[in-house]
Design a protein around this motif. Structure first.
Motif, PDB file in Angstrom:
ATOM      1  N   TRP A 124       0.808  -1.221   0.000  1.00  0.00           N
ATOM      2  CA  TRP A 124       0.000   0.000   0.000  1.00  0.00           C
ATOM      3  C   TRP A 124       0.841   1.270   0.000  1.00  0.00           C
ATOM      4  N   ALA A 125       2.060   1.204   0.529  1.00  0.00           N
ATOM      5  CA  ALA A 125       2.967   2.344   0.402  1.00  0.00           C
ATOM      6  C   ALA A 125       3.284   2.590  -1.069  1.00  0.00           C
ATOM      7  N   TRP A 126       3.424   1.513  -1.816  1.00  0.00           N
ATOM      8  CA  TRP A 126       3.678   1.622  -3.255  1.00  0.00           C
ATOM      9  C   TRP A 126       2.429   2.137  -3.981  1.00  0.00           C
ATOM     10  N   ILE A 127       1.261   1.679  -3.568  1.00  0.00           N
ATOM     11  CA  ILE A 127       0.026   2.122  -4.217  1.00  0.00           C
ATOM     12  C   ILE A 127      -0.250   3.595  -3.944  1.00  0.00           C
ATOM     13  N   PHE A 128      -0.103   4.028  -2.678  1.00  0.00           N
ATOM     14  CA  PHE A 128      -0.458   5.386  -2.271  1.00  0.00           C
ATOM     15  C   PHE A 128       0.691   6.384  -2.378  1.00  0.00           C
ATOM     16  N   ASP A 129       1.822   5.946  -2.884  1.00  0.00           N
ATOM     17  CA  ASP A 129       2.963   6.857  -3.050  1.00  0.00           C
ATOM     18  C   ASP A 129       2.621   7.979  -4.035  1.00  0.00           C
ATOM     19  N   LYS A 130       3.343   9.083  -3.919  1.00  0.00           N
ATOM     20  CA  LYS A 130       3.100  10.225  -4.810  1.00  0.00           C
ATOM     21  C   LYS A 130       3.204   9.817  -6.278  1.00  0.00           C
ATOM     22  N   TYR A 131       4.092   8.885  -6.555  1.00  0.00           N
ATOM     23  CA  TYR A 131       4.263   8.390  -7.932  1.00  0.00           C
ATOM     24  C   TYR A 131       3.769   6.944  -8.049  1.00  0.00           C
ATOM     25  N   GLY A 132       2.826   6.590  -7.190  1.00  0.00           N
ATOM     26  CA  GLY A 132       2.355   5.220  -7.151  1.00  0.00           C
ATOM     27  C   GLY A 132       1.225   4.915  -8.106  1.00  0.00           C
ATOM     28  N   PHE A 146      -6.123  15.636  -8.433  1.00  0.00           N
ATOM     29  CA  PHE A 146      -6.396  15.061  -7.104  1.00  0.00           C
ATOM     30  C   PHE A 146      -5.227  14.214  -6.598  1.00  0.00           C
ATOM     31  N   ALA A 147      -4.216  14.004  -7.415  1.00  0.00           N
ATOM     32  CA  ALA A 147      -3.082  13.179  -7.014  1.00  0.00           C
ATOM     33  C   ALA A 147      -2.316  13.845  -5.872  1.00  0.00           C
ATOM     34  N   ARG A 148      -1.869  13.062  -4.952  1.00  0.00           N
ATOM     35  CA  ARG A 148      -1.111  13.573  -3.803  1.00  0.00           C
ATOM     36  C   ARG A 148      -0.407  12.398  -3.121  1.00  0.00           C
ATOM     37  N   SER A 149       0.389  12.694  -2.117  1.00  0.00           N
ATOM     38  CA  SER A 149       0.986  11.654  -1.281  1.00  0.00           C
ATOM     39  C   SER A 149      -0.027  11.294  -0.208  1.00  0.00           C
ATOM     40  N   TRP A 150      -0.819  10.254  -0.460  1.00  0.00           N
ATOM     41  CA  TRP A 150      -2.004   9.990   0.347  1.00  0.00           C
ATOM     42  C   TRP A 150      -1.682   9.665   1.790  1.00  0.00           C
TER      43      TRP A 150
END
Length: 206
Positions: A124-132, A146-150
């Protein structure tokens, strides 16, 4: 008679190792934690001052971090109760139907609970990463603004953690719901259809 008693003991022997580990690392540890909470103690020195429920009163009355943590835990719990259980029930009902590949679906839906916490965190760190993956998907459908570092944004971090928690735990509910659905005789549904009951009434009353 002796052989009969031996047969009755065998199942308990199989569960004994798991039971011992559960008692040692869950029940005993939780009880020990409750015992230490009744003392004023730094966790190192041999001297402990008994204060009873004083620690609890101090935390509740004077620690704003406790109430903030309580609110955040309640938010994540609410997400789990509403969306996790709803999703688990919906998937259990879908898999309970006579569909192809039902077996692989059951395995796939129960996969998250058996993954280790480290693996889930990395995924999930990979999924929600800024460039994920999630942000890449938003950009692909024209929602790149809407993209961000979730997990790093204070406005979305708690909800993102709640989503991870739901994904990790919904498999248990899925298995329980599916087991319950499979114990319902098919004749009940057939009788309900004959009586004119619609899908909602069958779901609600059966």
């Amino acid at each position: 008679m002796t052989a009969f008693k031996s047969e009755r003991i065998v199942p308990y022997l199989f569960i004994a190792p798991a039971l011992v580990l559960f008692l040692l690392f869950s029940i005993y540890s939780f009880g020990l934690l409750g015992y230490f909470s009744l003392f004023e103690w730094d966790g190192v020195s041999p001297n402990k001052l008994f204060v009873g429920l004083g620690n609890y009163g101090s935390v509740i009355a004077h620690d704003p971090v406790f109430w903030q943590s309580f609110k955040q835990a309640g938010y994540v719990t609410l997400l789990a109760l509403v969306f996790q259980n709803t999703g688990a029930l919906a998937l259990a009902m879908a898999v309970n139907q006579k569909i192809s590949l039902a077996g692989p679906y059951r395995t796939l839906f129960f996969l998250p609970p058996i993954l280790s916490e480290i693996v889930v965190g990395l995924i999930w760190a990979w999924i929600f990463d800024k460039y994920g993956v999630f942000n890449a998907g938003l950009k692909a459908i024209g929602l790149g603004e809407f993209a961000r570092s979730w997990l790093a944004d204070p406005k979305t971090a708690l909800t993102a953690v709640g989503v991870i928690h739901m994904w990790k735990g919904f498999g248990w509910g899925f298995v329980i719901f599916l087991a319950g659905l499979q114990t319902i005789p098919a004749q009940l549904y057939e009788a309900a259809v004959v009586d004119g009951a619609g899908p909602w009434h069958r779901f609600r009353h059966i």
